[in-house]
Design a protein around this motif. Sequence first.
Motif, PDB file in Angstrom:
ATOM      1  N   VAL A   1      -5.752   0.374   6.139  1.00 10.20           N
ATOM      2  CA  VAL A   1      -5.329  -0.647   5.192  1.00 10.20           C
ATOM      3  C   VAL A   1      -6.534  -1.394   4.619  1.00 10.20           C
ATOM      4  O   VAL A   1      -6.513  -1.845   3.472  1.00 10.20           O
ATOM      5  CB  VAL A   1      -4.340  -1.625   5.853  1.00 10.20           C
ATOM      6  CG1 VAL A   1      -5.023  -2.481   6.910  1.00 10.20           C
ATOM      7  CG2 VAL A   1      -3.700  -2.522   4.797  1.00 10.20           C
TER       8      VAL A   1
ATOM      9  N   ARG B   1       1.263   1.567  -0.973  1.00 11.87           N
ATOM     10  CA  ARG B   1       1.917   1.482   0.337  1.00 11.87           C
ATOM     11  C   ARG B   1       2.281   2.862   0.880  1.00 11.87           C
ATOM     12  O   ARG B   1       2.261   3.080   2.100  1.00 11.87           O
ATOM     13  CB  ARG B   1       3.183   0.608   0.222  1.00 11.87           C
ATOM     14  CG  ARG B   1       3.977   0.450   1.528  1.00 11.87           C
ATOM     15  CD  ARG B   1       3.126  -0.166   2.612  1.00 11.87           C
ATOM     16  NE  ARG B   1       3.883  -0.413   3.823  1.00 11.87           N
ATOM     17  CZ  ARG B   1       4.136   0.475   4.762  1.00 11.87           C
ATOM     18  NH1 ARG B   1       3.690   1.726   4.602  1.00 11.87           N
ATOM     19  NH2 ARG B   1       4.819   0.169   5.838  1.00 11.87           N
TER      20      ARG B   1
ATOM     21  N   LEU C   1      -2.111  -6.241   9.510  1.00 12.38           N
ATOM     22  CA  LEU C   1      -2.883  -5.335  10.349  1.00 12.38           C
ATOM     23  C   LEU C   1      -3.171  -5.970  11.699  1.00 12.38           C
ATOM     24  O   LEU C   1      -3.101  -5.308  12.736  1.00 12.38           O
ATOM     25  CB  LEU C   1      -4.186  -4.971   9.656  1.00 12.38           C
ATOM     26  CG  LEU C   1      -5.137  -4.049  10.421  1.00 12.38           C
ATOM     27  CD1 LEU C   1      -4.486  -2.715  10.697  1.00 12.38           C
ATOM     28  CD2 LEU C   1      -6.425  -3.852   9.657  1.00 12.38           C
TER      29      LEU C   1
ATOM     30  N   TYR D   1      -0.201   4.394   3.194  1.00  6.83           N
ATOM     31  CA  TYR D   1      -0.537   3.688   4.432  1.00  6.83           C
ATOM     32  C   TYR D   1       0.673   3.656   5.358  1.00  6.83           C
ATOM     33  O   TYR D   1       1.752   3.201   4.991  1.00  6.83           O
ATOM     34  CB  TYR D   1      -0.973   2.253   4.118  1.00  6.83           C
ATOM     35  CG  TYR D   1      -1.091   1.369   5.338  1.00  6.83           C
ATOM     36  CD1 TYR D   1      -1.981   1.680   6.357  1.00  6.83           C
ATOM     37  CD2 TYR D   1      -0.315   0.224   5.469  1.00  6.83           C
ATOM     38  CE1 TYR D   1      -2.093   0.877   7.474  1.00  6.83           C
ATOM     39  CE2 TYR D   1      -0.429  -0.592   6.578  1.00  6.83           C
ATOM     40  CZ  TYR D   1      -1.310  -0.257   7.577  1.00  6.83           C
ATOM     41  OH  TYR D   1      -1.420  -1.047   8.688  1.00  6.83           O
TER      42      TYR D   1
ATOM     43  N   PRO E   1       1.195   2.344   9.269  1.00  2.00           N
ATOM     44  CA  PRO E   1       0.536   1.755  10.440  1.00  2.00           C
ATOM     45  C   PRO E   1       0.704   2.577  11.714  1.00  2.00           C
ATOM     46  O   PRO E   1      -0.123   2.504  12.618  1.00  2.00           O
ATOM     47  CB  PRO E   1       1.231   0.389  10.571  1.00  2.00           C
ATOM     48  CG  PRO E   1       1.784   0.103   9.229  1.00  2.00           C
ATOM     49  CD  PRO E   1       2.142   1.437   8.646  1.00  2.00           C
TER      50      PRO E   1
ATOM     51  N   LEU F   1       0.874  -4.609   3.254  1.00  2.09           N
ATOM     52  CA  LEU F   1      -0.473  -4.471   2.696  1.00  2.09           C
ATOM     53  C   LEU F   1      -1.188  -5.814   2.774  1.00  2.09           C
ATOM     54  O   LEU F   1      -1.383  -6.514   1.783  1.00  2.09           O
ATOM     55  CB  LEU F   1      -0.397  -3.977   1.251  1.00  2.09           C
ATOM     56  CG  LEU F   1       0.147  -2.565   1.064  1.00  2.09           C
ATOM     57  CD1 LEU F   1       0.331  -2.250  -0.410  1.00  2.09           C
ATOM     58  CD2 LEU F   1      -0.760  -1.541   1.718  1.00  2.09           C
TER      59      LEU F   1
END
Length: 633
Positions: free
Chosen positions: A396, A384, A620, A387, A389, A615
């Motif tokens: 992802v 995590r 997403l 990543y 967003p 995740l």
Amino acid sequence: MDTIRILMLLSLFLQTILAFFGDRRKYATGFWLRFVVWLAYISADWVATFSLGFLACSQTNSANPNLIPGFWAPILLLHLGGPETITAYSSADNELWRRHLLELVIQAGVASYVLFKLWSRNTIIFVAIPIFVSGIIKYGERIWAFRFPSLEDFGAEDVSSSSSSAYEVKNVREARRLFRAFKMLSTNTLVFDCDQTETYEWVSRKHAEETFQLIEIELGFLYDRLYSKVTEISWPRVILHSITCLSSISALIFFLIMTMRKNVYSKHDTMISYLLLVGAVLLDCHSITVLLLSDWAVIWFTSNKVKGASRYRINCLSPLLSLCRKRRRWSRSMGQHLLTSAPSNKPVKELRKQYFAGKLNSYSPVDGSTALIELIFQQVMGKRSRYDPRTSGFNVFALLAERGAEPLRRKGFFNEFGWSVAGVEFTQSLLIWHVATLFCYIADCRDDGFSKERNCVMSSRSLSNYMLYLLVYRPAMLATELPRTRYAETAVQWGRLLSRKTKERMEGNSTFDEFDAFFYELLPNPPSMLQTAEEEDKGEKSALLDGCRLAMSLQSLETGNGWSNGKKWEMISEVWVEMLLYAATRCGWKEHADALAGGGELLTHVRLLMAHLGLSKQCLLEVVSKQLADQSV
């Protein structure tokens, strides 16, 4: 008439089994328990329905209206409502709510017809009517549970205190907040109702054990919604349960009074009637007890809907909360299967594989250790951290596609071992690493200084056997195309190789020692043994040869690269954890929900942990939708 008496007692017996054992599937993985619950579940409705029709016919055709107590018909309607602990055996049963609604109309009509006969004969109608009302309520509640298994919003109230009871309340309420964060639809999708940054903040601040405890409670909420009537408590539900319990008690009292004054029934029918009425009262009391001892009760008693100061209510709830802390919410076990068991095990029937995968089909499950939970949590948090967003784009997908490559890159050995995780299909990769892990373990056990109890060794072994267990007995959870094909070919090659090398010992039952002997023969003379394995491969899709080669390369790390034995096993355990994370995200939510009815799977807990941390492909999609909305504005 003896038939209806036997059926009535059988119906009560089945209801008792479902009431006391129906919810144990949440944390039990034993074959016999699930078989008994399954058998009782599929038999209970049939027995009650058949008995109701048989009873209606006997009341119509009998010249003696007092031959069989007519209020047995409403009792059967009560049985059709089912206990609080189980409404559905599998998630697919929830889709049959329309059929159950039609059955309610039909069975209530039959019971009403019997009541009409009682009314016209001026018999014990005062016993039948309360039971009839209770049966309608319980059957309607069951249909409601079928019709609305989705997740609904629920008001929350933060509780802050340093007491152990307040801590338990805090855990339950935080798990309820996480539970509100998503809705699992009947399809294979997950829809989030809140910003993922919020759930990320809740989860990332906690320790591994505490996080998994929250997920246990959260999945317990999901299990209750899908498979039982034990859902959130409200004043209407309290009133309805009070009505059903008081109705059963009043019917018992009325029957007691009437039989004391004038008993027109036989001694056997009177005893059966008392047994049925007492059973109805006890089952209602059991339902209320199950509700009061559930996590939903903790939510309700500490909510704004119940008056009183929070601290005072928590102190009053201390006995209940002590039971909550001791309650098992899932099995915390991992099924185990070894490739070495394939040649010696008898074939397992597909039906038993699909519905009753357990101790009869594999090695005894092992408990998920604290060290393993910590390793999984650390690796998920590490993934995590790579990543974001808001700044990292949509990488992802690349993170979720990793299935062992990242630990190899961190250790600097991706060029040497990357072919085993990135260059082959996932099932092949899983089998290769399973063979390699087994080989390394047997080889290291020859060293007196090797510690089998080391955390990384135990984690590697348990995860290796667990992933193979999923491949063989729960292939839908790995979402791979024809997952058993490669396993079968590898097992066949393994059997041929052993038969060729140890034919004289393979005439009887195969034992694990023979597999030890194979690896011991491989260690001093790898070229000869690998050549034999390659000859037995014959162009098939077996993973045995590649697994042996990978194992030899891993063993050479200690001699050629100066690695310690512990460092090698740390890398192996990290590869297995990443394979677990990859499998968790590929499995559909429907398969995860189905697994809850079999004691739960570690894979499901990992999937939900990753989803709460963002995740997930569904997370997403939420990000994409928000960004598109912002651009349109």
